[in-house]
Write a protein that holds these residues in place. Structure first.
Motif, PDB file in Angstrom:
ATOM      1  N   ASP A  26      41.904  -1.145   3.373  1.00  0.00           N
ATOM      2  CA  ASP A  26      41.707  -1.900   4.619  1.00  0.00           C
ATOM      3  C   ASP A  26      42.999  -1.944   5.437  1.00  0.00           C
ATOM      4  O   ASP A  26      43.432  -2.999   5.899  1.00  0.00           O
ATOM      5  CB  ASP A  26      41.215  -3.321   4.326  1.00  0.00           C
ATOM      6  N   VAL A  27      43.599  -0.771   5.603  1.00  0.00           N
ATOM      7  CA  VAL A  27      44.798  -0.625   6.434  1.00  0.00           C
ATOM      8  C   VAL A  27      44.557   0.538   7.392  1.00  0.00           C
ATOM      9  O   VAL A  27      43.664   1.358   7.179  1.00  0.00           O
ATOM     10  CB  VAL A  27      46.063  -0.357   5.582  1.00  0.00           C
ATOM     11  N   PRO A  28      45.355   0.648   8.448  1.00  0.00           N
ATOM     12  CA  PRO A  28      45.139   1.741   9.407  1.00  0.00           C
ATOM     13  C   PRO A  28      45.458   3.110   8.820  1.00  0.00           C
ATOM     14  O   PRO A  28      46.361   3.251   7.992  1.00  0.00           O
ATOM     15  CB  PRO A  28      46.117   1.411  10.541  1.00  0.00           C
ATOM     16  N   PHE A  29      44.705   4.106   9.252  1.00  0.00           N
ATOM     17  CA  PHE A  29      45.083   5.495   9.054  1.00  0.00           C
ATOM     18  C   PHE A  29      45.681   5.926  10.386  1.00  0.00           C
ATOM     19  O   PHE A  29      44.980   6.025  11.397  1.00  0.00           O
ATOM     20  CB  PHE A  29      43.863   6.348   8.697  1.00  0.00           C
ATOM     21  N   ASP A 103      57.056  -1.250   9.299  1.00  0.00           N
ATOM     22  CA  ASP A 103      57.558  -2.595   9.585  1.00  0.00           C
ATOM     23  C   ASP A 103      56.497  -3.521  10.164  1.00  0.00           C
ATOM     24  O   ASP A 103      56.700  -4.743  10.191  1.00  0.00           O
ATOM     25  CB  ASP A 103      58.727  -2.523  10.570  1.00  0.00           C
ATOM     26  N   THR A 104      55.393  -2.965  10.669  1.00  0.00           N
ATOM     27  CA  THR A 104      54.412  -3.794  11.367  1.00  0.00           C
ATOM     28  C   THR A 104      53.045  -3.762  10.680  1.00  0.00           C
ATOM     29  O   THR A 104      52.787  -4.543   9.776  1.00  0.00           O
ATOM     30  CB  THR A 104      54.293  -3.357  12.839  1.00  0.00           C
ATOM     31  N   THR A 105      52.189  -2.856  11.091  1.00  0.00           N
ATOM     32  CA  THR A 105      50.808  -2.861  10.606  1.00  0.00           C
ATOM     33  C   THR A 105      50.661  -2.337   9.190  1.00  0.00           C
ATOM     34  O   THR A 105      49.692  -2.659   8.500  1.00  0.00           O
ATOM     35  CB  THR A 105      49.918  -2.006  11.520  1.00  0.00           C
ATOM     36  N   GLY A 106      51.606  -1.491   8.744  1.00  0.00           N
ATOM     37  CA  GLY A 106      51.395  -0.759   7.507  1.00  0.00           C
ATOM     38  C   GLY A 106      50.321   0.293   7.716  1.00  0.00           C
ATOM     39  O   GLY A 106      49.760   0.427   8.800  1.00  0.00           O
ATOM     40  N   GLY A 107      50.022   1.050   6.686  1.00  0.00           N
ATOM     41  CA  GLY A 107      48.969   2.036   6.820  1.00  0.00           C
ATOM     42  C   GLY A 107      49.202   3.246   5.948  1.00  0.00           C
ATOM     43  O   GLY A 107      50.123   3.286   5.134  1.00  0.00           O
ATOM     44  N   VAL A 108      48.344   4.226   6.147  1.00  0.00           N
ATOM     45  CA  VAL A 108      48.423   5.497   5.432  1.00  0.00           C
ATOM     46  C   VAL A 108      48.870   6.562   6.419  1.00  0.00           C
ATOM     47  O   VAL A 108      48.267   6.723   7.485  1.00  0.00           O
ATOM     48  CB  VAL A 108      47.070   5.877   4.806  1.00  0.00           C
TER      49      VAL A 108
END
Length: 209
Positions: A26-29, A103-108
């Motif tokens: 449940d993180v941005p790609f 540093d912000t949203t995180g993601g893959v």
């Protein structure tokens, strides 16, 4: 929250596993956001940023690898220098975008030598997907519907282009296991199992929701 970086050779399923891991966590790609962010920072059209991007368009890096400009441009002609004249700015802005994601949203993050750029990030998981060449050709045939000859030629061109990107910018080899926390032969496992394995490793580091 931080990042998972995915480095993948051709046919190893990076473009399938990356989004699937992002969905599982449940993180941005953030693949498509990277060249767009670079273009904004450089004040150039998106197509210009995509031309130099490792993942979006390997055309430039195919030229680099075919002109023996790896690992550097020593002895290259004026055309090669002109083509890559602004590569330092491109690299710096790409690295800036990757660090902002961490540093912000995180993601893959897929490609862009993320394992090197973000190696000092405390909560980051660096993954390499690879496999034997024949198995990757077979996988590419299945995923693309193209014939064996096409996939074999594409494998060699794309793999060489990605090596050229790493060597030109970082004097490094993307296949070196020491850059990663986890190296997986993704041709030996179903991609769903690869996704589950990467997601479990990420959650163990506190990455994701």
């Amino acid at each position: 929250m931080s990042v998972v970086t995915v480095s993948a050779s051709f046919g190893a399923g990076g473009s399938e596993v990356g989004p699937a891991v992002a969905a599982a966590l449940d993180v941005p790609f953030v693949d498509r956001a990277i060249p767009a962010g670079v273009a904004r920072r450089l004040g150039v059209p998106l197509t210009d940023a995509e031309q130099k991007d490792e993942t979006y368009d390997t055309g430039l890096w195919r030229i680099v690898s075919s002109m023996a400009l790896v690992p550097d441009l020593a002895g290259a002609g004026p055309l090669a220098y002109s083509t890559l004249a602004d590569d330092r700015a491109f690299r710096e802005k790409t690295e800036q975008v990757l660090r902002e994601v961490a540093d912000t949203t995180g993601g893959v993050i897929l490609g862009r030598a993320g394992a090197l750029v973000l190696r000092d990030v405390r909560r980051a998981l660096h993954i390499r997907l690879d496999g034997p060449e024949p198995a990757r050709v077979t996988a590419a045939m299945r995923m693309t519907g193209r014939d064996e000859r096409y996939c074999r030629e594409e494998l060699r061109a794309v793999d060489a282009a990605r090596v050229a990107y790493w060597r030109h910018f970082y004097r490094a080899d993307p296949a070196e296991y020491r850059h990663y926390h986890l190296v997986i032969d993704s041709t030996a496992l179903p991609l769903d199992a690869v996704t589950d394995l990467v997601a479990a490793a990420a959650r163990a580091l506190g990455i994701g929701r």
